[in-house]
Design an enzyme around this catalytic site. Sequence first.
Site, PDB file in Angstrom:
ATOM      1  N   TYR A  16      -6.824  11.566   8.699  1.00  0.00           N
ATOM      2  CA  TYR A  16      -7.965  10.593   8.650  1.00  0.00           C
ATOM      3  C   TYR A  16      -9.245  11.492   8.277  1.00  0.00           C
ATOM      4  O   TYR A  16      -9.442  12.538   8.634  1.00  0.00           O
ATOM      5  CB  TYR A  16      -8.354  10.277  10.099  1.00  0.00           C
ATOM      6  CG  TYR A  16      -9.616   9.381  10.290  1.00  0.00           C
ATOM      7  CD1 TYR A  16      -9.687   8.173   9.833  1.00  0.00           C
ATOM      8  CD2 TYR A  16     -10.561   9.857  11.403  1.00  0.00           C
ATOM      9  CE1 TYR A  16     -10.794   7.481   9.763  1.00  0.00           C
ATOM     10  CE2 TYR A  16     -11.773   9.273  11.146  1.00  0.00           C
ATOM     11  CZ  TYR A  16     -11.877   7.989  10.618  1.00  0.00           C
ATOM     12  OH  TYR A  16     -13.079   7.243  10.751  1.00  0.00           O
ATOM     13  N   ARG A  63      -7.657  -6.582 -10.174  1.00  0.00           N
ATOM     14  CA  ARG A  63      -8.647  -7.744 -10.376  1.00  0.00           C
ATOM     15  C   ARG A  63     -10.131  -7.353 -10.912  1.00  0.00           C
ATOM     16  O   ARG A  63     -10.265  -6.220 -10.764  1.00  0.00           O
ATOM     17  CB  ARG A  63      -9.011  -8.709  -9.041  1.00  0.00           C
ATOM     18  CG  ARG A  63      -9.516  -7.986  -8.135  1.00  0.00           C
ATOM     19  CD  ARG A  63     -10.139  -8.746  -6.849  1.00  0.00           C
ATOM     20  NE  ARG A  63     -10.943  -7.905  -6.055  1.00  0.00           N
ATOM     21  CZ  ARG A  63     -10.955  -7.007  -5.067  1.00  0.00           C
ATOM     22  NH1 ARG A  63      -9.261  -7.013  -4.805  1.00  0.00           N
ATOM     23  NH2 ARG A  63     -11.423  -6.375  -4.261  1.00  0.00           N
ATOM     24  N   GLY A  81      -9.125  -3.058   5.427  1.00  0.00           N
ATOM     25  CA  GLY A  81      -9.353  -2.479   6.896  1.00  0.00           C
ATOM     26  C   GLY A  81      -8.587  -3.209   7.957  1.00  0.00           C
ATOM     27  O   GLY A  81      -8.863  -2.833   9.063  1.00  0.00           O
ATOM     28  N   LYS A  90       0.750  -1.391   0.003  1.00  0.00           N
ATOM     29  CA  LYS A  90      -0.032   0.057  -0.037  1.00  0.00           C
ATOM     30  C   LYS A  90       0.720   1.301   0.032  1.00  0.00           C
ATOM     31  O   LYS A  90       0.406   2.256  -0.568  1.00  0.00           O
ATOM     32  CB  LYS A  90      -1.071   0.051   1.191  1.00  0.00           C
ATOM     33  CG  LYS A  90      -1.782  -1.315   1.272  1.00  0.00           C
ATOM     34  CD  LYS A  90      -2.692  -1.374   0.053  1.00  0.00           C
ATOM     35  CE  LYS A  90      -3.276  -2.637  -0.191  1.00  0.00           C
ATOM     36  NZ  LYS A  90      -3.985  -3.368  -1.357  1.00  0.00           N
ATOM     37  N   GLU A 122      -1.891   8.519   7.979  1.00  0.00           N
ATOM     38  CA  GLU A 122      -2.390   9.468   7.144  1.00  0.00           C
ATOM     39  C   GLU A 122      -3.440  10.396   7.695  1.00  0.00           C
ATOM     40  O   GLU A 122      -3.791  10.144   8.619  1.00  0.00           O
ATOM     41  CB  GLU A 122      -3.113   8.536   5.859  1.00  0.00           C
ATOM     42  CG  GLU A 122      -2.650   8.069   4.865  1.00  0.00           C
ATOM     43  CD  GLU A 122      -3.746   7.380   3.837  1.00  0.00           C
ATOM     44  OE1 GLU A 122      -4.710   7.061   4.386  1.00  0.00           O
ATOM     45  OE2 GLU A 122      -3.279   6.906   2.827  1.00  0.00           O
TER      46      GLU A 122
HETATM   47  C1  MV4 Z   1      -9.203   5.656   5.403  1.00  0.00           C
HETATM   48  C2  MV4 Z   1     -10.196   6.098   6.080  1.00  0.00           C
HETATM   49  C3  MV4 Z   1     -10.325   7.447   6.467  1.00  0.00           C
HETATM   50  N1  MV4 Z   1      -9.265   8.230   6.388  1.00  0.00           N
HETATM   51  N2  MV4 Z   1      -8.037   6.354   5.407  1.00  0.00           N
HETATM   52  C4  MV4 Z   1     -10.728   1.143   4.993  1.00  0.00           C
HETATM   53  C5  MV4 Z   1     -10.264   0.124   4.172  1.00  0.00           C
HETATM   54  C6  MV4 Z   1      -8.946   0.583   3.619  1.00  0.00           C
HETATM   55  N3  MV4 Z   1      -8.912   0.195   2.059  1.00  0.00           N
HETATM   56  C7  MV4 Z   1      -8.959   1.844   3.569  1.00  0.00           C
HETATM   57  N4  MV4 Z   1      -9.961   2.357   4.471  1.00  0.00           N
HETATM   58  C8  MV4 Z   1      -9.949   3.499   5.049  1.00  0.00           C
HETATM   59  N5  MV4 Z   1      -9.200   4.372   4.881  1.00  0.00           N
HETATM   60  C9  MV4 Z   1      -7.945   7.436   5.625  1.00  0.00           C
HETATM   61  N6  MV4 Z   1      -7.066   8.447   5.807  1.00  0.00           N
HETATM   62  C10 MV4 Z   1     -11.536   5.356   6.264  1.00  0.00           C
HETATM   63  C11 MV4 Z   1     -11.409   4.097   5.535  1.00  0.00           C
HETATM   64  C12 MV4 Z   1     -12.661   3.305   5.841  1.00  0.00           C
HETATM   65  C13 MV4 Z   1     -13.241   3.050   4.694  1.00  0.00           C
HETATM   66  C14 MV4 Z   1     -12.786   3.301   3.384  1.00  0.00           C
HETATM   67  C15 MV4 Z   1     -13.770   2.633   2.336  1.00  0.00           C
HETATM   68  C16 MV4 Z   1     -14.724   1.845   2.678  1.00  0.00           C
HETATM   69  C17 MV4 Z   1     -15.120   1.621   3.702  1.00  0.00           C
HETATM   70  C18 MV4 Z   1     -14.311   2.087   4.872  1.00  0.00           C
HETATM   71  C19 MV4 Z   1     -14.827   1.667   6.295  1.00  0.00           C
HETATM   72  C20 MV4 Z   1     -14.337   2.324   7.192  1.00  0.00           C
HETATM   73  C21 MV4 Z   1     -12.849   2.973   7.189  1.00  0.00           C
END
Ligand code: MV4
Length: 450
Positions: free
Chosen positions: A202, A291, A165, A116, A200
Amino acid sequence: MFDKILIANRGEIALRVLRACKELGVATVAVHSTADEDAMHVRLADESVCIGPPPAKDSYLNIPAILTACEITGADAVHPGYGFLSENARFAEILAEHNVHFIGPRPEHIRLMGDKIAAKRAAKKLGLPTVPGSDDAVGGDEEAGRLAGEIGFPVMVKAAAGGGGRGMKVVRAATELRPALATARAEAKAAFGDDTVYLEKYFERPRHIEIQVLGDGNGSAIHLGERDCSLQRRHQKVWEEGPSPALNTAMRDKIGERVAAAMREIKYLGVGTVEFLYDDGGFHFIEMNTRIQVEHPVTEMITDIDLVLEQIRVAAGNELPLQQDSVKFHGHAIECRVNAENAVSFRPSPGKIVHYHPPGGLGVRVDSAVYHGYAIPPYYDSLVGKLIVHGKTRAECLMRLKRALDEFVVDGIETTLPLFRALVQEKDIIDGDYHIHWLEEFLTRGAVEP
Ligand code: MV4
């Protein structure tokens, strides 16, 4: 074109790939575990090979068994579907070493996007907007403290090997940073065998918007618009739609073109999805999936492009089916993932389907591999099928979705259909006004009756 494709997957996606192969006139090989002897993909394939016992690690993840199945049947290509071995760079390499084509990107791109931090660095270099943050592994706690101060709280600690996650922690104040780092590292070490983490900014309530791409591996690439995948629970998507209710044509064209340009630059091969957090009008890259995704039919319905068929064509060395100017978006599509789970507790409900009546009619598509009398095994994901509905407008799409949900009968097991019947009545859903935490907040309010 390939002569014979081995489908290294099960369930609805195995059937979906099989359909594309049939249209292309390519012979098919199904592989299956002993739990899937009665599965639809096994019945419909030209040939089938049992590759092991029910646990996925012994069958659908068993690389030697799958290679042997290629050898026995003379398959010249493997389609990995989603999940299982679909983003395993080593699997793609091993196939190549045995002169079998992997239907997917080159191993280097799978590997790049699996890391990542490296993926984010590459995205930034390619001109994509990213989330403000460390852009590198964080060393000790002191360095993390300094970085967090620069970024500004709240920050998020993420595992470099993460995704989906796992190994993520929100930190709202400097005093919480040290324990959050320790927990995230420990979780990442346990889950991925790698405790590398990064920091990162948030985002509190963003949307999750992803751009679909298709590349020929020779420097041609197009984007096929976006899907809004914000409606999720515990990182499992529940409802996906396209176009996103949050975007207009100009915004789509702008982010889509930037993503397509990035894919041209790296000479990306195959289908892929570039994921963004969308907040306050801005896109912030988080990850790329290399994918075909579960929710690809949303894009198929609004573009009329068969993504799996084109994925196979480009893997076989063909050019793209069309140029960006010729991609036309029409109407709106919504996909509901109907799972064999209780609609309130989400407890899995495997078992025999004693009555099955899928909906039909104009604009209604059901991608499923179940049938009347089929027993959903307890070993794999609990997807019964995907209900995909298309309409000229979002309002028409919602109207059809309501009707299709009323028609859908799955008896003998519990399903998440009652959840969708509740969602289509909700004002925020009707207005398209939601974010990545909306569904979990809705479920906490306790509005669904199973
Ligand atoms: C985040 C975020 C908020 N801020 N990054 C969750 C899965 C991972 N692939 C990235 N994710 C997140 N990254 C920052 N800087 C919130 C999430 C996140 C989330 C993102 C996409 C879809 C669902 C989610 C559910 C919880 C948290």
